[in-house]
Design a protein around this motif. Structure first.
Motif, PDB file in Angstrom:
ATOM      1  N   LYS A   1      42.889  27.818  53.404  1.00  0.00           N
ATOM      2  CA  LYS A   1      43.803  28.114  52.277  1.00  0.00           C
ATOM      3  C   LYS A   1      43.089  27.763  50.842  1.00  0.00           C
ATOM      4  O   LYS A   1      43.135  28.427  49.914  1.00  0.00           O
ATOM      5  N   VAL A   2      42.597  26.627  51.022  1.00  0.00           N
ATOM      6  CA  VAL A   2      41.916  25.978  49.652  1.00  0.00           C
ATOM      7  C   VAL A   2      40.838  27.014  49.319  1.00  0.00           C
ATOM      8  O   VAL A   2      40.560  27.462  48.217  1.00  0.00           O
ATOM      9  N   ALA A   3      39.879  27.208  50.491  1.00  0.00           N
ATOM     10  CA  ALA A   3      38.795  28.114  50.170  1.00  0.00           C
ATOM     11  C   ALA A   3      39.232  29.592  49.747  1.00  0.00           C
ATOM     12  O   ALA A   3      38.729  30.018  48.568  1.00  0.00           O
ATOM     13  N   ASP A   4      40.404  30.093  50.316  1.00  0.00           N
ATOM     14  CA  ASP A   4      40.784  31.405  49.821  1.00  0.00           C
ATOM     15  C   ASP A   4      41.293  31.350  48.266  1.00  0.00           C
ATOM     16  O   ASP A   4      41.224  32.271  47.450  1.00  0.00           O
ATOM     17  N   TYR A   5      42.126  30.372  47.849  1.00  0.00           N
ATOM     18  CA  TYR A   5      42.412  30.130  46.578  1.00  0.00           C
ATOM     19  C   TYR A   5      41.322  29.933  45.452  1.00  0.00           C
ATOM     20  O   TYR A   5      41.195  30.682  44.601  1.00  0.00           O
ATOM     21  N   LEU A   6      40.369  29.137  45.831  1.00  0.00           N
ATOM     22  CA  LEU A   6      39.216  28.817  44.987  1.00  0.00           C
ATOM     23  C   LEU A   6      38.478  30.145  44.906  1.00  0.00           C
ATOM     24  O   LEU A   6      38.104  30.532  43.727  1.00  0.00           O
ATOM     25  N   ASN A   7      38.304  31.339  45.976  1.00  0.00           N
ATOM     26  CA  ASN A   7      37.718  32.252  45.701  1.00  0.00           C
ATOM     27  C   ASN A   7      38.372  33.267  45.037  1.00  0.00           C
ATOM     28  O   ASN A   7      37.729  34.383  44.535  1.00  0.00           O
ATOM     29  N   SER A   8      39.777  33.112  44.842  1.00  0.00           N
ATOM     30  CA  SER A   8      40.753  34.215  43.996  1.00  0.00           C
ATOM     31  C   SER A   8      40.396  33.727  42.508  1.00  0.00           C
ATOM     32  O   SER A   8      41.011  34.426  41.725  1.00  0.00           O
ATOM     33  N   ILE A   9      39.633  32.569  42.051  1.00  0.00           N
ATOM     34  CA  ILE A   9      39.860  32.262  40.904  1.00  0.00           C
ATOM     35  C   ILE A   9      38.573  33.062  40.174  1.00  0.00           C
ATOM     36  O   ILE A   9      37.537  32.620  40.317  1.00  0.00           O
ATOM     37  N   GLN A  10      38.871  34.226  39.453  1.00  0.00           N
ATOM     38  CA  GLN A  10      37.648  35.206  39.268  1.00  0.00           C
ATOM     39  C   GLN A  10      38.066  35.624  37.720  1.00  0.00           C
ATOM     40  O   GLN A  10      39.257  35.840  37.379  1.00  0.00           O
ATOM     41  N   THR A  11      37.139  36.009  37.099  1.00  0.00           N
ATOM     42  CA  THR A  11      37.209  36.642  35.942  1.00  0.00           C
ATOM     43  C   THR A  11      37.685  38.047  35.896  1.00  0.00           C
ATOM     44  O   THR A  11      38.042  38.717  37.238  1.00  0.00           O
ATOM     45  N   SER A  12      37.982  38.981  35.032  1.00  0.00           N
ATOM     46  CA  SER A  12      38.683  40.315  34.999  1.00  0.00           C
ATOM     47  C   SER A  12      37.442  41.249  35.336  1.00  0.00           C
ATOM     48  O   SER A  12      37.649  42.125  35.851  1.00  0.00           O
ATOM     49  N   GLU A  13      36.243  40.672  35.468  1.00  0.00           N
ATOM     50  CA  GLU A  13      35.083  41.531  35.898  1.00  0.00           C
ATOM     51  C   GLU A  13      34.670  41.173  37.222  1.00  0.00           C
ATOM     52  O   GLU A  13      33.822  41.682  37.771  1.00  0.00           O
ATOM     53  N   GLY A  14      35.408  40.119  37.850  1.00  0.00           N
ATOM     54  CA  GLY A  14      35.139  39.790  39.316  1.00  0.00           C
ATOM     55  C   GLY A  14      34.407  38.872  39.599  1.00  0.00           C
ATOM     56  O   GLY A  14      34.001  38.626  40.562  1.00  0.00           O
ATOM     57  N   ILE A  15      33.846  37.926  38.718  1.00  0.00           N
ATOM     58  CA  ILE A  15      33.040  36.833  38.834  1.00  0.00           C
ATOM     59  C   ILE A  15      33.710  35.725  39.154  1.00  0.00           C
ATOM     60  O   ILE A  15      34.727  35.375  38.641  1.00  0.00           O
ATOM     61  N   LYS A  16      33.429  35.135  40.354  1.00  0.00           N
ATOM     62  CA  LYS A  16      34.152  33.952  40.893  1.00  0.00           C
ATOM     63  C   LYS A  16      33.715  32.790  39.980  1.00  0.00           C
ATOM     64  O   LYS A  16      32.509  32.386  39.606  1.00  0.00           O
ATOM     65  N   VAL A  17      34.717  32.242  39.398  1.00  0.00           N
ATOM     66  CA  VAL A  17      34.477  31.020  38.346  1.00  0.00           C
ATOM     67  C   VAL A  17      33.868  30.000  39.251  1.00  0.00           C
ATOM     68  O   VAL A  17      34.506  29.385  40.079  1.00  0.00           O
TER      69      VAL A  17
END
Length: 374
Positions: free
Chosen positions: A167-183
């Motif tokens: 769940k933590v990994a999925d959430y962190l992976n979902s933090i992306q810019t509008s261009e799809g870059i994972k922050v």
């Protein structure tokens, strides 16, 4: 705007050029991380060489003294006109509630603020005060010394806990810019383990169990594709030398940054002595292992000293090669639980002097440096 034209490194790192080169080396070594994460790590390592360090604040843009949830607000910004260069948030209880954390901040809001901070040129760190997976109580429940053992491979709660990590990994992976870059973010799990107030603490598991917990967490995150993470190891003040500091260190292949969580509870002199001791140890370990170092949590609750920032904190930390110093949150639901100044607070004027010091970096300094060097 402060004059920081000598910090030339930011222009290169923000554009990711150094990060791309570093990422290629790491991929060849079997330790791939995204170019953005590599750039973030290079910045953390290079800042001390420039004689500067970032200032950070936990939960800075989501609530503060007398407000909650206001857009683009910050107690730090209200005092000095700028956001911290690094912000931190917590993931605790998201594994249970799914949509918010233990401080009742929505995960969607944290996601948006993390992207906003990245787009400003700043950084974000995450801790995880996860609930006790054996007893079902909170992270501070230390009633059972078999919790860590129960979640390791073969333990009764292993599958359950792997699901929490997912769940933590999925959430962190979902933090992306509008261009799809994972922050890219700094992930700081299993902190303050040299004390025994968390279920993974010193007296609650063996050294081997603690290291195995780290390895399991790291491996699962990698399996989930969370390659935008940097990893921070941050004990408390209990270690008296580098040997004690490294007793449960999970290894150079996992850790990117070493830190210490240290708070002032007594007089200024005692805090300075403890801080100085901890930073001497950090410096020794940092040089021996090639790791960035930081004060991952600190502060003086209610900041009753009007000159604490420039007369107590700064004189110690400016002597050491730290990447950042981060103070804890300004709670909106607890009276007298705050660690950064707000308008009218007794240390406000001194904090402005701290902000104006050429050694401190706030997010506006990063933006102006990039702009001036393009």
């Amino acid at each position: 705007m402060k004059n920081r034209t000598y910090i030339h490194i930011f222009m290169v790192l923000t554009m990711g050029l150094t990060g791309c080169s570093q990422a290629a080396k790491e991929e060849a070594a079997g330790n791939f991380r995204t170019p953005e994460a590599s750039a973030m790590l290079e910045t953390l390592k290079t800042l001390p060489e420039q004689g500067v360090f970032m200032f950070g604040h936990h939960d800075d843009p989501v609530y503060g003294i007398g407000w909650d949830g206001d857009s683009a607000r910050s107690d730090v910004k209200s005092v000095c006109g700028d956001y911290p260069a690094i912000m931190s948030f917590d993931l605790g209880r998201m594994e249970i509630w799914g949509d918010r954390n233990l401080d009742n901040v929505s995960l969607d809001r944290i996601r948006k603020e993390t992207v906003a901070q990245y787009q400003r040129g700043g950084m974000v760190s995450f801790s995880w005060h996860t609930d006790n997976p054996l007893t079902g109580k909170d992270t501070w429940d230390v009633s059972d010394s078999t919790v860590v053992k129960s979640i390791l491979p073969g333990g009764a709660n292993h599958d359950k806990f792997i699901g929490w990590i997912d769940k933590v990994a999925d959430y962190l992976n979902s933090i992306q810019t509008s261009e799809g870059i994972k922050v890219p973010v700094l992930f700081r799990p299993w902190h303050e383990h040299t004390g025994s107030w968390f279920w993974w603490g010193q007296n609650l598991c063996t050294t081997d169990e603690y290291k195995a917990l780290w390895q399991m967490t790291y491996n699962r995150m990698k399996e989930k594709g969370a390659d935008q993470l940097l990893w921070a190891y941050s004990p408390g003040t209990e270690p008296n030398d580098s040997t004690e500091y490294l007793e449960r260190y999970p290894g150079d292949s996992i850790v990117d940054l070493i830190g210490v969580d240290i708070y002032q509870y007594g007089d200024n002199e005692n805090y300075q002595q403890n801080l100085d001791k901890s930073l001497q140890i950090l410096t020794q370990v940092s040089r021996a292992h090639g790791k960035a170092m930081a004060i991952t949590e600190t502060g003086y609750e209610t900041i009753p000293d009007s000159t604490w920032w420039t007369q107590t904190l700064l004189p110690v930390i400016e002597k050491y090669p730290i990447s950042y110093v981060l103070v804890w949150r300004n709670a909106r639901e607890k009276e007298n639980h705050f660690y950064a100044p707000y308008p009218g607070q007794v240390s406000e004027k001194d904090f402005i002097k701290f902000y104006e010091n050429p050694k401190t970096v706030f997010v506006g300094d990063i933006k102006s440096i990039v702009k001036n060097n393009k």
